[in-house]
Design a protein around this motif. Sequence first.
Motif, PDB file in Angstrom:
ATOM      1  N   GLU A  85       0.824  -1.210   0.000  1.00 13.49           N
ATOM      2  CA  GLU A  85       0.000   0.000   0.000  1.00 13.49           C
ATOM      3  C   GLU A  85       0.860   1.263   0.000  1.00 13.49           C
ATOM      4  O   GLU A  85       0.436   2.311   0.474  1.00 13.49           O
ATOM      5  N   TYR A  86       2.066   1.155  -0.559  1.00 11.62           N
ATOM      6  CA  TYR A  86       2.989   2.296  -0.572  1.00 11.62           C
ATOM      7  C   TYR A  86       2.351   3.527  -1.211  1.00 11.62           C
ATOM      8  O   TYR A  86       2.493   4.651  -0.703  1.00 11.62           O
ATOM      9  N   PHE A  87       1.665   3.352  -2.325  1.00 11.41           N
ATOM     10  CA  PHE A  87       1.137   4.496  -3.058  1.00 11.41           C
ATOM     11  C   PHE A  87      -0.194   4.991  -2.492  1.00 11.41           C
ATOM     12  O   PHE A  87      -0.625   6.094  -2.812  1.00 11.41           O
ATOM     13  N   GLU A  88      -0.847   4.195  -1.652  1.00 11.28           N
ATOM     14  CA  GLU A  88      -2.079   4.633  -1.013  1.00 11.28           C
ATOM     15  C   GLU A  88      -1.789   5.356   0.310  1.00 11.28           C
ATOM     16  O   GLU A  88      -2.369   6.394   0.613  1.00 11.28           O
ATOM     17  N   LYS A  89      -0.859   4.820   1.089  1.00  5.41           N
ATOM     18  CA  LYS A  89      -0.532   5.407   2.395  1.00  5.41           C
ATOM     19  C   LYS A  89       0.601   6.420   2.229  1.00  5.41           C
ATOM     20  O   LYS A  89       1.747   6.187   2.607  1.00  5.41           O
ATOM     21  N   LYS A  90       0.270   7.567   1.659  1.00  2.00           N
ATOM     22  CA  LYS A  90       1.292   8.542   1.304  1.00  2.00           C
ATOM     23  C   LYS A  90       1.892   9.266   2.505  1.00  2.00           C
ATOM     24  O   LYS A  90       2.876   9.991   2.361  1.00  2.00           O
ATOM     25  N   GLU A  91       1.314   9.059   3.661  1.00  2.00           N
ATOM     26  CA  GLU A  91       1.860   9.701   4.863  1.00  2.00           C
ATOM     27  C   GLU A  91       2.928   8.835   5.534  1.00  2.00           C
ATOM     28  O   GLU A  91       3.627   9.286   6.447  1.00  2.00           O
ATOM     29  N   ASN A  92       3.084   7.585   5.089  1.00  2.00           N
ATOM     30  CA  ASN A  92       4.007   6.643   5.740  1.00  2.00           C
ATOM     31  C   ASN A  92       5.415   6.709   5.153  1.00  2.00           C
ATOM     32  O   ASN A  92       5.595   6.826   3.940  1.00  2.00           O
ATOM     33  N   ILE A 125       8.352  -2.660   4.818  1.00  2.38           N
ATOM     34  CA  ILE A 125       9.667  -2.129   4.466  1.00  2.38           C
ATOM     35  C   ILE A 125       9.785  -1.973   2.961  1.00  2.38           C
ATOM     36  O   ILE A 125       9.058  -2.613   2.189  1.00  2.38           O
ATOM     37  N   LEU A 126      10.710  -1.117   2.553  1.00  9.24           N
ATOM     38  CA  LEU A 126      11.066  -0.950   1.154  1.00  9.24           C
ATOM     39  C   LEU A 126      12.302  -1.811   0.887  1.00  9.24           C
ATOM     40  O   LEU A 126      13.282  -1.725   1.627  1.00  9.24           O
ATOM     41  N   VAL A 127      12.235  -2.648  -0.142  1.00  6.46           N
ATOM     42  CA  VAL A 127      13.369  -3.509  -0.484  1.00  6.46           C
ATOM     43  C   VAL A 127      14.081  -2.919  -1.698  1.00  6.46           C
ATOM     44  O   VAL A 127      13.452  -2.649  -2.725  1.00  6.46           O
ATOM     45  N   VAL A 128      15.395  -2.726  -1.571  1.00  2.57           N
ATOM     46  CA  VAL A 128      16.197  -2.170  -2.665  1.00  2.57           C
ATOM     47  C   VAL A 128      17.289  -3.174  -3.014  1.00  2.57           C
ATOM     48  O   VAL A 128      18.198  -3.434  -2.213  1.00  2.57           O
ATOM     49  N   GLY A 129      17.196  -3.763  -4.205  1.00  5.78           N
ATOM     50  CA  GLY A 129      18.172  -4.753  -4.648  1.00  5.78           C
ATOM     51  C   GLY A 129      19.210  -4.129  -5.568  1.00  5.78           C
ATOM     52  O   GLY A 129      18.898  -3.266  -6.390  1.00  5.78           O
ATOM     53  N   ILE A 130      20.450  -4.565  -5.424  1.00  7.20           N
ATOM     54  CA  ILE A 130      21.552  -4.028  -6.226  1.00  7.20           C
ATOM     55  C   ILE A 130      22.032  -5.116  -7.187  1.00  7.20           C
ATOM     56  O   ILE A 130      22.477  -6.182  -6.758  1.00  7.20           O
ATOM     57  N   ALA A 131      21.918  -4.853  -8.492  1.00  9.09           N
ATOM     58  CA  ALA A 131      22.254  -5.838  -9.516  1.00  9.09           C
ATOM     59  C   ALA A 131      23.109  -5.175 -10.596  1.00  9.09           C
ATOM     60  O   ALA A 131      23.351  -3.967 -10.568  1.00  9.09           O
ATOM     61  N   TYR A 132      23.551  -5.979 -11.565  1.00 13.32           N
ATOM     62  CA  TYR A 132      24.416  -5.496 -12.644  1.00 13.32           C
ATOM     63  C   TYR A 132      23.763  -5.602 -14.026  1.00 13.32           C
ATOM     64  O   TYR A 132      24.273  -5.034 -14.983  1.00 13.32           O
ATOM     65  N   ASN A 133      22.701  -6.377 -14.127  1.00  9.82           N
ATOM     66  CA  ASN A 133      22.032  -6.597 -15.413  1.00  9.82           C
ATOM     67  C   ASN A 133      23.004  -7.150 -16.451  1.00  9.82           C
ATOM     68  O   ASN A 133      23.188  -6.603 -17.536  1.00  9.82           O
ATOM     69  N   THR A 134      23.652  -8.255 -16.093  1.00 15.82           N
ATOM     70  CA  THR A 134      24.654  -8.847 -16.960  1.00 15.82           C
ATOM     71  C   THR A 134      24.487 -10.358 -16.983  1.00 15.82           C
ATOM     72  O   THR A 134      23.583 -10.897 -16.339  1.00 15.82           O
ATOM     73  N   ASP A 135      25.354 -11.047 -17.716  1.00 13.81           N
ATOM     74  CA  ASP A 135      25.281 -12.499 -17.777  1.00 13.81           C
ATOM     75  C   ASP A 135      25.851 -13.111 -16.501  1.00 13.81           C
ATOM     76  O   ASP A 135      26.531 -12.446 -15.714  1.00 13.81           O
TER      77      ASP A 135
END
Length: 311
Positions: A85-92, A125-135
């Motif tokens: 509900e990230y986009f609905e609960k804009k106060e959070n 929580i917000l999950v932020v993944g770090i990737a390379y977009n490679t083989d």
Amino acid sequence: MKKYFYLLTVFILLTACNKANEFKSNLKIENDSLRNKINELKTQIRLADSLKSTSQVTIANTDIKELTSKFNNQKYQIKISYPKEYFEKKENNYPVLYVIDAETNFGGVSYIVQRLIKDKLIPEILVVGIAYNTDYKNFYRLRSRDLTPVEDKHLRMGNKNVDPTGGAPKFSDFLEFELFPFIEEEFRTKKGDRAIYGHSYGGLFGSYTFLDKPHLFNRYLLLGPSLWYKEKLLVNQASNKSLSFNKPIKLYMASGEFDVRINDYQEEFVKFLKKKNILNLKLESEVIENETHRTIFGVGFTNGLRFIYGK
């Protein structure tokens, strides 16, 4: 004279036979090499055909951004998984979990997080993944570079070529001065509430930030940490270094029962930390029965989330 002529004839015939055998041997080697190349091409063609005919799977409530770091000139693919509900609960505002190796684990991580949120076992929580977009092959070279604290020019994994190492200081600068500001400007985050999840080399990197840059994170979820690296460099640092934290820190480490070298060094690392009675540190370490270096993910990640976000 006839005797010499006979011997000469035999010699010529033997030489010719040897050359013929050598020619056949070389021809067989070339044929085998060509056959292998043809098989490789067939495999690549099948893979290309499968990619053409297979539609991609989209994970709900996710987004992808790109950032290029000035510290190592690497372009990173940043994967974001929103609370439902990230986009609905804009106060959070939300705590952020930064995930190493999102090239391979982002789907599994996002799903487990969603399940635990739904059962109210962890906060949204917000999950932020770090990737390379490679083989796959290049991914392992890049993570070796980014997640190891010092260079090791002689390290070979699985009898392969030497991979680049020692880039953790630059990678941590990318996090601190580029990724964190970007995420905190673009998304509604809870100030100062940052967690890191890492497995294997990712666990090594998390241990490095815990010891050398503890201001980056206040929650650590580290599985199967590669603390053997560079003759137990970080284990020795944990023994010798004076540590203090000016804010509450939670550290969870876990490895599998069958991952003997890893769990031995993990327990040694934790033993040194516990001896110090460090103020503001809450620590949990597990060696989980019937698990390996790879299977530790499911139970270890779930237990770790519940610990680092628990009361």
